[in-house]
Structures are given as C-alpha cells and as structure tokens.
Design an enzyme around this catalytic site. Structure first.
Site, PDB file in Angstrom:
ATOM      1  CG  ASP A 104      -1.771   1.209   1.345  1.00 19.31           C
ATOM      2  OD1 ASP A 104      -1.564   2.254   0.539  1.00 19.31           O
ATOM      3  OD2 ASP A 104      -2.469   1.219   2.479  1.00 19.31           O
ATOM      4  CG  ASP A 120      -0.710   5.473   2.271  1.00 15.23           C
ATOM      5  OD1 ASP A 120      -1.593   4.678   2.515  1.00 15.23           O
ATOM      6  OD2 ASP A 120      -0.005   5.796   3.467  1.00 15.23           O
ATOM      7  CD  GLU A 171      -5.046   5.930  -0.302  1.00 15.32           C
ATOM      8  OE1 GLU A 171      -5.444   6.955   0.330  1.00 15.32           O
ATOM      9  OE2 GLU A 171      -4.683   4.808  -0.008  1.00 15.32           O
ATOM     10  CB  CYS A 187      -9.201   4.230   7.497  1.00 21.51           C
ATOM     11  SG  CYS A 187      -9.763   2.616   7.133  1.00 21.51           S
ATOM     12  NE  ARG A 207      -7.811   2.939  -1.023  1.00 25.19           N
ATOM     13  CZ  ARG A 207      -7.634   2.945   0.026  1.00 25.19           C
ATOM     14  NH1 ARG A 207      -6.670   1.993   0.809  1.00 25.19           N
ATOM     15  NH2 ARG A 207      -8.306   3.881   1.007  1.00 25.19           N
ATOM     16  CD  GLU A 266     -11.022   0.677   0.593  1.00 20.57           C
ATOM     17  OE1 GLU A 266     -11.612  -0.571   0.176  1.00 20.57           O
ATOM     18  OE2 GLU A 266     -10.030   0.707   1.470  1.00 20.57           O
TER      19      GLU A 266
END
Length: 299
Positions: free
Chosen positions: A89, A91, A118, A126, A161, A191
C-alpha cells in the site's frame, strides 16, 4: 535460510502469469516478516503489506503520517522473507506526481511485486471511514501515469485504488476506474464496495484485474472467497486481520498476566518454540554455521 531464493523480478513475472489466468489470488496481510513466512507456509498466493498496519505498528493512525522510507523499509523486510509476491500500500504516492515516480522506483528496489496508488487527498483517511475526499480526475490520472512511466521492470504491478465510491457513488467509481486504466493502471482496487453486485458491475466494466478488500468492521460485507470468485474478483486481501487477531491475543494475555501472575493457562494458545524454530529454519542456520566454521586455529 536468511532470505527468499526467488528474485524480485521472478516473483513479479509469476504474479503477472497468475493474474492472467483469471483465478482468484488470496493475499493475507503480513504485519511483520515472520507472519509473511507463515502465510507462505499455509499455501496462500501472495502477501499484502497494508499502510494501515504499518502505521499502527508505529502507534500512528492511518492518515498519511508514515514516510516513504518507513514504508519501503518495512516492505523490503517483509518481501525478502517469502518466496511469494508482495503487494504494498503506497497511499497517495507520498506527494506530487514526481514523488509518485520516486515511490515506485524505491518500492521496486525494495523487492516488492507491486503497489497501489490511491486517489484520496492528503491527509488521507482509512478507506472505510466517513469524511474522505478524493482528488479531481486529472490529478488521479497524473499519479498513475507517473507511476507507470517511472517503473523500470515492466512486470512491476501498478494498481490504482479509487475511493470515490463512498463520495459520488458506483457510477463515478466505474468512470474513475476506466480513466485510471486508460492512464496505464494494470489493475484496479475499488475501495469500499457495498455488495457483490458492485464488484460484478466493476468487473463487467473493466478488462483488467480487480481487487477486493475484505477488512473487518468496514463498509464492505465480508464475502467468502467463493463469492468473490463468482463475482469475477482476481485478488482478495485481508489487510489488518492477522494484526487484529494478534493484538487481541496480546490484550487477553496481558489481562491474564495481571489477574493470575503467570501465563500457564495460555500456553495452549501460544506458538510452540519448536514451531517457531521450524518456521525460521533454525536448523538450517546451525548446519550453515557448522559447515563454515569447521576448523581450528593452531596456536
């Protein structure tokens, strides 16, 4: 002994081949290198390295406080301990498009098989909390283009993402995903999908692999692997599950230690020393040491 024998480029190639088959790949989240080795031993397909877990491991909330150095360092520690491919991940890429490019090359050097970037704004939240914000489409596309252009190994998986489902709905998520694929994303991580029908709609709209996030206590129902397979999902992650279970066990053990003064009643819940030594290949290190240090220096 020591680290995995499969080089990073081979792990990436194998991941690409598995994804091309259309099967569902299972990636539990590793909260440290030892748990990654256990995931491999249990027969799973890959290891996921969660940003939320990395932040929690440092005692921090998942709001973009970790640095590229911290994330890449932990990712390297985990990836080098397993023969499985590890996806991390990343971010929002730790900055503007140029930072995203550096992030991808740094994660390549760390031995990861892929990463996802993302489309949230900084500071991020989150993905299963309310109050998220996403960047405009142009900014999201630039991040992915920078990631794709920066990689040196064409098999390194660049996943996009999108968190826009929780803000503007499923149709917006599909449109954003299509734009990110056009920008070069190899796979899509939509997501906080609400139900299987949303995964199916995403699958019908895209010709690249899609990922399902089965995190507990979130927006998505906890679907089984069979349900996700039937919906056309290609990768499923359980990002924080092992950490939650481990911390739950630690919490109960500390209560027992406080109440009883010892942990005798908890011995059956512990990994036995013999199992730990087997997992870390203690015997292999002993053989190696004996074979190398097999001489005496005469005085």
């Amino acid at each position: 002994m020591l680290y995995a024998q499969t080089p990073a480029h081979e792990k990436r190639r194998m991941l690409r081949e598995r994804l091309a088959s259309g099967e569902l790949l299972r990636f539990p989240g590793a909260f440290n290198p030892l748990s990654a080795r256990l995931i491999e031993r249990k027969g799973f397909d890959g290891v996921y390295v969660s940003g939320a877990v990395l932040a929690a491991d440092l005692g921090l909330p998942d709001i973009g406080l970790t640095t590229l150095t911290e994330v890449a360092g932990r990712g390297q520690q985990i990836a080098r301990m397993t023969e499985l491919p590890a996806i991390i991940d990343a971010d929002t890429g730790f900055g503007e498009p140029m930072n995203v490019a550096r992030t991808i090359q740094t994660l390549e050097d760390a031995g990861l098989a892929g990463a996802h970037i993302e489309d949230q704004v900084n500071p991020k939240r989150c993905g299963h909390l309310d109050g998220k914000s996403v960047v405009d489409g142009d900014t999201a596309v630039k991040r992915i283009r920078a990631a794709v252009d920066a990689r040196r190994d064409p098999d390194f998986l660049v996943m996009a993402r999108t968190d826009i489902r929780a803000i503007d709905g499923l149709d917006a998520a599909i449109d954003r995903a299509k734009a990110l694929v056009d920008a070069g994303a190899d796979a899509i991580f939509p997501e906080a999908m609400r139900d299987l029908g949303e995964f199916e709609a995403m699958r019908a709209s895209l010709d690249v692999p899609i990922l399902a996030n089965m995190t507990e206590f979130g927006k998505s129902e906890l679907f089984s692997t069979e349900q996700l397979r039937s919906a056309g999902v290609n990768i499923v992650i359980w990002p924080v599950s092992l950490l939650r279970l481990a911390m739950g066990a630690a919490d109960r053990a500390l209560d027992t230690l406080e109440d009883e003064g010892h942990l005798t009643s908890r011995l059956g819940e512990m990994q036995h020393r013999a199992d730990l030594y087997d997992l870390i290949d203690y015997e292999g290190y002993t053989r190696f040491d004996t074979n190398v240090f097999d001489f005496r220096v005469e005085r």
